[in-house]
Design an enzyme around this catalytic site. Structure first.
Site, PDB file in Angstrom:
ATOM      1  N   SER A  73       0.790  -1.231   0.000  1.00 22.68           N
ATOM      2  CA  SER A  73       0.000   0.000   0.000  1.00 22.68           C
ATOM      3  C   SER A  73       0.817   1.272   0.000  1.00 22.68           C
ATOM      4  O   SER A  73       0.253   2.348  -0.111  1.00 22.68           O
ATOM      5  CB  SER A  73      -0.935   0.009   1.191  1.00 22.68           C
ATOM      6  N   HIS A 131      -5.377  -4.480   1.027  1.00 17.63           N
ATOM      7  CA  HIS A 131      -5.540  -3.334   0.120  1.00 17.63           C
ATOM      8  C   HIS A 131      -6.105  -3.755  -1.234  1.00 17.63           C
ATOM      9  O   HIS A 131      -5.992  -3.016  -2.212  1.00 17.63           O
ATOM     10  CB  HIS A 131      -4.219  -2.588  -0.047  1.00 17.63           C
ATOM     11  N   LYS A 168     -11.203  -1.220   4.954  1.00 14.82           N
ATOM     12  CA  LYS A 168     -10.709  -0.341   3.903  1.00 14.82           C
ATOM     13  C   LYS A 168     -11.700  -0.327   2.726  1.00 14.82           C
ATOM     14  O   LYS A 168     -12.657   0.413   2.768  1.00 14.82           O
ATOM     15  CB  LYS A 168      -9.269  -0.721   3.561  1.00 14.82           C
TER      16      LYS A 168
HETATM   17  C1  PLP Z   1      -4.242  -1.763   7.428  1.00 17.39           C
HETATM   18  C2  PLP Z   1      -3.495  -3.050   7.204  1.00 17.39           C
HETATM   19  C3  PLP Z   1      -3.721  -4.169   8.009  1.00 17.39           C
HETATM   20  C4  PLP Z   1      -4.567  -4.101   9.236  1.00 17.39           C
HETATM   21  O1  PLP Z   1      -5.915  -4.077   8.912  1.00 17.39           O
HETATM   22  P1  PLP Z   1      -6.924  -3.337   9.921  1.00 17.39           P
HETATM   23  O2  PLP Z   1      -8.233  -3.922   9.585  1.00 17.39           O
HETATM   24  O3  PLP Z   1      -6.808  -1.870   9.663  1.00 17.39           O
HETATM   25  O4  PLP Z   1      -6.472  -3.684  11.314  1.00 17.39           O
HETATM   26  C5  PLP Z   1      -3.140  -5.376   7.652  1.00 17.39           C
HETATM   27  N1  PLP Z   1      -2.338  -5.492   6.569  1.00 17.39           N
HETATM   28  C6  PLP Z   1      -2.067  -4.418   5.802  1.00 17.39           C
HETATM   29  C7  PLP Z   1      -1.178  -4.591   4.625  1.00 17.39           C
HETATM   30  C8  PLP Z   1      -2.615  -3.172   6.100  1.00 17.39           C
HETATM   31  O5  PLP Z   1      -2.301  -2.104   5.364  1.00 17.39           O
END
Ligand code: PLP
Length: 403
Positions: free
Chosen positions: A188, A216, A247
């Site tokens: 990301s 992502h 997300k």
């Molecule tokens: C944001 C993120 C997470 C964690 O996910 P959340 O639901 O926000 O706790 C895990 N892996 C990656 C690559 C992330 O960017």
């Protein structure tokens, strides 16, 4: 020891390096995204948000909001407990069925966050499979690293997306030892995408399990939004697919999908799953509505990709050094922590544009950047304003133009 002085000194270090984090105090406005109110010392201003991970605007989707309101009215606020002790609500069951079906897997399991899903799954497998070696991409997310560390199993780190190095690391492992290759699909911060098919070829040849973080990518890639593995026709070859509900799906919570035995194993042994109160029924209901909606609306993904491609092209045409991302992420290199923070501050102060600076340790020092995440809701007019503000900013700060 003077504890207070210790804390204050540590904070002073961050400030001296220009990487002390300040949070924008935002009031998101349902129905008006990407606009939000920004609370500052001198008052409240309307800003355009350019850095949210609510990639599709699902956090304000009317279908999702209705599902959540109805679930609150019918079932109340909290879930009532851990999943084992009174905290499994019918919406958890329906959501897990939906996620399993989305990924064409027999089973799925939800967690309070994507972070907890990664941490719990990797630490439980790493602890319980005797002698296992975790083979991990060097750019894996902190939550995956935390899980592997907590497992205290042997680890090997391969160079980012480097197939030769992956193969070399696997070759170093004594034959017959169990192993797991752990990686992400969309990374990301750079917006690059793993060569999933090639990684799977190598892992399969070495008898390794595979774990992919599609945080992502879920909601965003593939005909039904199951991620890059769906887009590439590879879901059935991956042992564990991990994702977030926060997300692309716009709410909160995380999950894994895979075989019935693997999911039952994590359900039964995973501390981060067992010993924490489950997500509220309204969250599960909202996530269920969101996954169903996103699955059925491929045009959201098409618009999302078009918006990202358009912003990249417009930055490039204007001489702004956009990094070579192949995904929906639009990173622009600044290359200096202090300037990066200043760039972000000035966009906010002069143009009501909110984009958070990305500094070490999220990215390596010297690669500090602004990371833009256009959504289907960002208009051409929003982009006109942004590109114009960036061009003026680049000239004002004397920042490096595109090569
Ligand atoms: C944001 C993120 C997470 C964690 O996910 P959340 O639901 O926000 O706790 C895990 N892996 C990656 C690559 C992330 O960017």
């Amino acid at each position: 020891m003077n504890y207070e002085k210790f804390f204050a000194d540590k904070i002073a270090d961050l400030k001296a390096e220009g990487r002390y984090r300040t949070f924008a105090d935002l009031e998101r406005q349902a129905g008006a995204y990407p606009l939000a109110k920004n609370h500052q010392d001198h008052g409240v201003e309307q800003v355009t948000v350019w850095c949210a991970n609510d990639y599709l605007g699902m956090a304000q989707n009317p279908v999702v909001l209705e599902a959540m309101k109805a679930a609150i009215d019918q079932h109340g606020a909290g879930s009532g407990g851990t999943r084992n002790i009174s905290g499994t609500n019918h919406y958890h069951v329906l959501l897990e069925e939906e996620l399993a079906s989305l990924h064409h897997k027999p089973a799925a399991l939800t967690f309070t966050s994507g972070y907890v899903a990664n941490m719990t799954t990797l630490s439980t497998i790493g602890q319980m499979i005797k002698n296992i070696v975790m083979v991990s991409d060097e750019q894996n997310h902190n939550s995956m690293i935390a899980g592997m560390r907590h497992a205290r199993c042997d680890k090997k780190i391969f160079r980012h997306n480097d197939l030769k190095d992956l193969e070399a690391k696997l070759n170093e492992i004594e034959p017959g030892r169990p192993k797991m290759v752990a990686f992400e699909s969309v990374y990301s911060m750079d917006g690059d995408i793993a060569p999933i098919a090639d990684i799977l070829d190598i892992a399969e040849k070495h008898g390794a399990m595979t774990f992919i973080d599609e945080v992502h990518a879920v909601g965003l890639y593939g005909e039904h939004g199951a991620g890059v593995a769906e887009r590439d026709g590879l879901m059935d070859r991956i042992d564990i697919i991990q994702g977030t509900l926060a997300k692309g799906f716009g709410i909160v919570g995380g999950y894994i999908a895979g075989s019935a035995a693997m999911v039952d194993f994590i359900r039964s042994y995973g501390d981060g799953f067992i010993f924490s109160t489950s997500i509220p029924p309204a969250i599960a209901a909202g996530a269920l509505a969101s996954v169903r909606y996103v699955r059925a609306h491929n045009e959201l993904r098409e618009t999302h990709q078009e918006r990202a491609a358009t912003l990249k092209r417009r930055f490039r045409d204007a001489g702004i050094p956009v990094m070579p991302s192949v995904s929906h992420i639009v990173p622009v290199m600044v290359g200096d922590a202090v300037l990066c923070k200043q760039a972000s501050d000035e966009l906010l102060a002069h143009d009501n544009i909110y984009v958070q600076p990305i500094n070490y340790p999220t990215v390596p020092r010297g690669t500090e950047r602004l990371r833009f995440t256009p959504t289907p809701l960002h208009t051409d007019a929003d982009m006109d304003k942004l590109v114009d503000a960036m061009v003026r900013l680049w000239a004002r700060l004397g920042l490096k133009a595109a090569a």
